[in-house]
Design a protein around this motif. Structure first.
Motif, PDB file in Angstrom:
ATOM      1  N   UNK A  97       0.259  -0.974  -0.135  1.00  0.00           N
ATOM      2  CA  UNK A  97       0.029  -0.286   0.321  1.00  0.00           C
ATOM      3  C   UNK A  97       0.733   1.473  -0.044  1.00  0.00           C
ATOM      4  N   UNK A  98       1.737   0.895   0.909  1.00  0.00           N
ATOM      5  CA  UNK A  98       2.832   2.384   0.986  1.00  0.00           C
ATOM      6  C   UNK A  98       3.882   2.235   0.166  1.00  0.00           C
ATOM      7  N   UNK A  99       4.145   1.199  -0.855  1.00  0.00           N
ATOM      8  CA  UNK A  99       5.325   1.680  -1.792  1.00  0.00           C
ATOM      9  C   UNK A  99       6.763   0.928  -0.448  1.00  0.00           C
ATOM     10  N   UNK A 100       6.551   0.657   0.968  1.00  0.00           N
ATOM     11  CA  UNK A 100       7.619   0.705   1.277  1.00  0.00           C
ATOM     12  C   UNK A 100       8.102  -1.376   1.540  1.00  0.00           C
ATOM     13  N   UNK A 101       9.373  -0.980   1.118  1.00  0.00           N
ATOM     14  CA  UNK A 101      10.065  -2.089   1.163  1.00  0.00           C
ATOM     15  C   UNK A 101      10.593  -1.986  -0.122  1.00  0.00           C
ATOM     16  N   UNK A 102       9.973  -1.510  -0.935  1.00  0.00           N
ATOM     17  CA  UNK A 102      10.292  -1.045  -2.604  1.00  0.00           C
ATOM     18  C   UNK A 102      11.930  -1.160  -2.642  1.00  0.00           C
ATOM     19  N   UNK A 103      12.455  -1.523  -3.529  1.00  0.00           N
ATOM     20  CA  UNK A 103      13.637  -2.281  -3.901  1.00  0.00           C
ATOM     21  C   UNK A 103      14.746  -1.659  -5.300  1.00  0.00           C
ATOM     22  N   UNK A 104      15.547  -1.320  -5.113  1.00  0.00           N
ATOM     23  CA  UNK A 104      15.533   0.200  -6.383  1.00  0.00           C
ATOM     24  C   UNK A 104      16.866  -1.362  -7.142  1.00  0.00           C
ATOM     25  N   UNK A 105      17.537  -1.025  -8.067  1.00  0.00           N
ATOM     26  CA  UNK A 105      18.958  -1.949  -8.659  1.00  0.00           C
ATOM     27  C   UNK A 105      20.155  -1.107  -8.948  1.00  0.00           C
ATOM     28  N   UNK A 106      21.239  -1.876  -8.234  1.00  0.00           N
ATOM     29  CA  UNK A 106      22.361  -0.411  -8.184  1.00  0.00           C
ATOM     30  C   UNK A 106      22.971  -1.664  -9.096  1.00  0.00           C
ATOM     31  N   UNK A 107      23.955  -1.564 -10.180  1.00  0.00           N
ATOM     32  CA  UNK A 107      24.541  -1.646 -11.046  1.00  0.00           C
ATOM     33  C   UNK A 107      26.076  -1.841 -10.949  1.00  0.00           C
ATOM     34  N   UNK A 108      27.148  -2.727 -10.598  1.00  0.00           N
ATOM     35  CA  UNK A 108      28.356  -2.412 -10.432  1.00  0.00           C
ATOM     36  C   UNK A 108      29.767  -3.234 -11.534  1.00  0.00           C
ATOM     37  N   UNK A 109      30.015  -1.901 -13.076  1.00  0.00           N
ATOM     38  CA  UNK A 109      30.229  -3.114 -13.863  1.00  0.00           C
ATOM     39  C   UNK A 109      32.042  -3.313 -13.362  1.00  0.00           C
ATOM     40  N   UNK A 110      31.872  -4.436 -13.999  1.00  0.00           N
ATOM     41  CA  UNK A 110      33.361  -4.987 -13.981  1.00  0.00           C
ATOM     42  C   UNK A 110      34.377  -4.417 -14.021  1.00  0.00           C
ATOM     43  N   UNK A 111      35.603  -4.481 -13.342  1.00  0.00           N
ATOM     44  CA  UNK A 111      36.947  -3.407 -14.012  1.00  0.00           C
ATOM     45  C   UNK A 111      36.526  -1.947 -13.042  1.00  0.00           C
ATOM     46  N   UNK A 112      35.690  -1.620 -12.049  1.00  0.00           N
ATOM     47  CA  UNK A 112      36.240  -0.539 -11.554  1.00  0.00           C
ATOM     48  C   UNK A 112      36.559  -0.425  -9.879  1.00  0.00           C
ATOM     49  N   UNK A 113      37.076   0.112  -9.675  1.00  0.00           N
ATOM     50  CA  UNK A 113      37.735   0.623  -8.285  1.00  0.00           C
ATOM     51  C   UNK A 113      37.014   0.873  -7.217  1.00  0.00           C
ATOM     52  N   UNK A 114      37.832   0.966  -6.872  1.00  0.00           N
ATOM     53  CA  UNK A 114      36.549   1.392  -5.025  1.00  0.00           C
ATOM     54  C   UNK A 114      35.931   2.660  -5.334  1.00  0.00           C
ATOM     55  N   UNK A 115      37.008   3.647  -5.387  1.00  0.00           N
ATOM     56  CA  UNK A 115      36.801   5.143  -4.715  1.00  0.00           C
ATOM     57  C   UNK A 115      35.741   4.871  -5.819  1.00  0.00           C
ATOM     58  N   UNK A 116      35.324   4.160  -7.117  1.00  0.00           N
ATOM     59  CA  UNK A 116      34.763   4.655  -7.778  1.00  0.00           C
ATOM     60  C   UNK A 116      33.076   3.970  -8.158  1.00  0.00           C
ATOM     61  N   UNK A 117      33.468   2.363  -7.431  1.00  0.00           N
ATOM     62  CA  UNK A 117      32.297   2.268  -6.196  1.00  0.00           C
ATOM     63  C   UNK A 117      31.658   3.250  -5.857  1.00  0.00           C
ATOM     64  N   UNK A 118      32.385   3.911  -4.657  1.00  0.00           N
ATOM     65  CA  UNK A 118      32.247   4.522  -3.434  1.00  0.00           C
ATOM     66  C   UNK A 118      31.098   5.336  -4.095  1.00  0.00           C
ATOM     67  N   UNK A 119      31.698   6.227  -5.263  1.00  0.00           N
ATOM     68  CA  UNK A 119      31.259   7.460  -5.980  1.00  0.00           C
ATOM     69  C   UNK A 119      30.010   7.483  -6.898  1.00  0.00           C
ATOM     70  N   UNK A 120      29.707   5.801  -7.190  1.00  0.00           N
ATOM     71  CA  UNK A 120      28.675   5.275  -7.833  1.00  0.00           C
ATOM     72  C   UNK A 120      27.646   5.327  -6.704  1.00  0.00           C
ATOM     73  N   UNK A 121      27.900   4.263  -5.585  1.00  0.00           N
ATOM     74  CA  UNK A 121      26.570   4.067  -4.722  1.00  0.00           C
ATOM     75  C   UNK A 121      26.394   5.933  -3.866  1.00  0.00           C
ATOM     76  N   UNK A 122      27.394   6.746  -3.659  1.00  0.00           N
ATOM     77  CA  UNK A 122      26.857   8.068  -3.012  1.00  0.00           C
ATOM     78  C   UNK A 122      25.586   8.059  -3.887  1.00  0.00           C
ATOM     79  N   UNK A 123      26.298   8.609  -5.546  1.00  0.00           N
ATOM     80  CA  UNK A 123      25.414   9.420  -6.185  1.00  0.00           C
ATOM     81  C   UNK A 123      23.522   8.431  -6.509  1.00  0.00           C
ATOM     82  N   UNK A 124      23.337   6.723  -6.880  1.00  0.00           N
ATOM     83  CA  UNK A 124      22.922   6.116  -7.017  1.00  0.00           C
ATOM     84  C   UNK A 124      21.621   6.051  -6.096  1.00  0.00           C
ATOM     85  N   UNK A 125      22.642   5.347  -4.603  1.00  0.00           N
ATOM     86  CA  UNK A 125      21.989   5.258  -3.101  1.00  0.00           C
ATOM     87  C   UNK A 125      21.686   5.887  -2.006  1.00  0.00           C
TER      88      UNK A 125
END
Length: 339
Positions: A97-125
């Motif tokens: 009813x409330x949309x509580x518990x809805x999930x989102x997709x988070x795609x991490x491409x192969x070859x990314x460095x840790x700091x790039x994943x941190x940037x991606x997580x900051x922007x998307x999540x």
């Protein structure tokens, strides 16, 4: 034909009382969680069918009646959800009813460095970059990965794939989820193979991360791996450009000759053997290539403009290949200017 008995008032009261325990929605990556997708415009019947198919709801008719009594029929929110297998009915209805518990997709491409994943997580999540980096240094995560004694971070072990997570996970949840995925994608037979090669898992992941960064054309993976294995056996410098890029801590548009002299233990132009640890997140294909190199005598390779490599056994052959690639690039530039 079997007659369907009408619901009694007592049963209706029982149904209405179900789900009084409103637990929090499933945490991402939980072992007892089931993902369910409610399409846009779905009817209550379609939603219940999905819940039954996922084993979250067992009594289709009773749950449907309960959901209607709670007003779900006209207020169903579409989206991706995750529920515990033993979720209470009230929890399910409230979430839908409330949309509580809805999930989102988070795609991490192969070859990314840790700091790039941190940037991606900051922007998307909305995950703090600093929190993500700290979480990647969590001693418990490093112990579970078996690298606590040899690595300061989980670099190389944040498995690249598409994750389904709750909208604002904590940094610890996200890092833990990704590390668990790495463990799940490392079969026991690979450990035995690494031991046959007299290499630790950390060394294999490190080599795989270099292969991942080098290869654009998938069939070349095993041959790039062969070059590095051959060089390691001979005590030759690996001379892998991606290790220099990692030492810089950023991705330059081009690696110049002076860049190759960047002082760092990760610079394989300056230091023999593998670098201290992985330089990116390799996928399963690159891990497999590191474990099972092609049986080939190559010691050199150079990338063509299309991403494919020319492999050579001798340095003289390698110089010829370099000139050939330079000619290809010159021809490509001339073609672009002539348009």
């Amino acid at each position: 034909m079997k007659r369907l008995l009408p619901f009694s008032p007592a049963l209706l009261l029982c149904i209405a009382a179900c789900g009084a325990d409103h637990r929090s929605p499933c945490e991402s990556g939980g072992g007892d969680c089931v993902a369910v997708t409610i399409p846009r415009g779905a009817t209550l019947k379609v939603a219940v069918d999905s819940l039954v198919a996922g084993g979250i709801v067992r009594h289709r008719g009773r749950f449907t009646l309960y959901a209607r009594l709670r007003g779900l029929g006209g207020s169903l929110k579409s989206g991706n959800y995750a529920f515990h297998r033993a979720a209470e009915w009230g929890e399910i209805v409230d979430a839908l009813k409330l949309g509580r518990g809805t999930l989102v997709r988070f795609t991490v491409r192969e070859g990314l460095m840790l700091f790039e994943i941190a940037d991606l997580a900051a922007r998307q999540l909305g995950v703090s970059r600093d929190s993500f980096r700290v979480a990647a240094q969590d001693p418990l995560v490093l112990r579970d990965l078996g690298v606590y004694a040899v690595a300061a971070t989980a670099e190389g072990y944040l498995y690249p794939t598409t994750y389904t997570v709750r909208p604002r996970p904590t940094a610890r949840e996200l890092v833990r989820l990704m590390a668990d995925q790495f463990i799940a994608h490392w079969p026991h037979v690979w450990q035995a193979r690494a031991e046959t090669l007299r290499m630790s898992r950390h060394q294999i992941v490190t080599l795989a991360s270099i292969i991942e960064a080098e290869v654009r054309y998938a069939p070349d993976r095993d041959y790039v791996s062969a070059v590095y294995h051959n060089r390691l056996r001979r005590g030759m410098l690996l001379q892998a450009d991606p290790t220099v890029v990692y030492a810089l801590g950023r991705r330059p548009r081009r690696v110049y000759e002076k860049t190759l002299r960047t002082p760092s233990p990760y610079n394989t132009y300056l230091h023999p053997g593998l670098p201290p640890g992985p330089i990116s997140q390799p996928d399963s294909a690159s891990l497999a290539a590191a474990l099972y190199p092609a049986s080939a005598p190559f010691l050199f390779f150079v990338a063509q403009p299309d991403g494919k490599h020319i492999f050579s056994v001798s340095y003289a052959e390698h110089l010829v290949a370099i000139r050939r690639v330079q000619e290809m690039r010159g021809a490509a530039r001339a073609t672009r200017r002539g348009r």
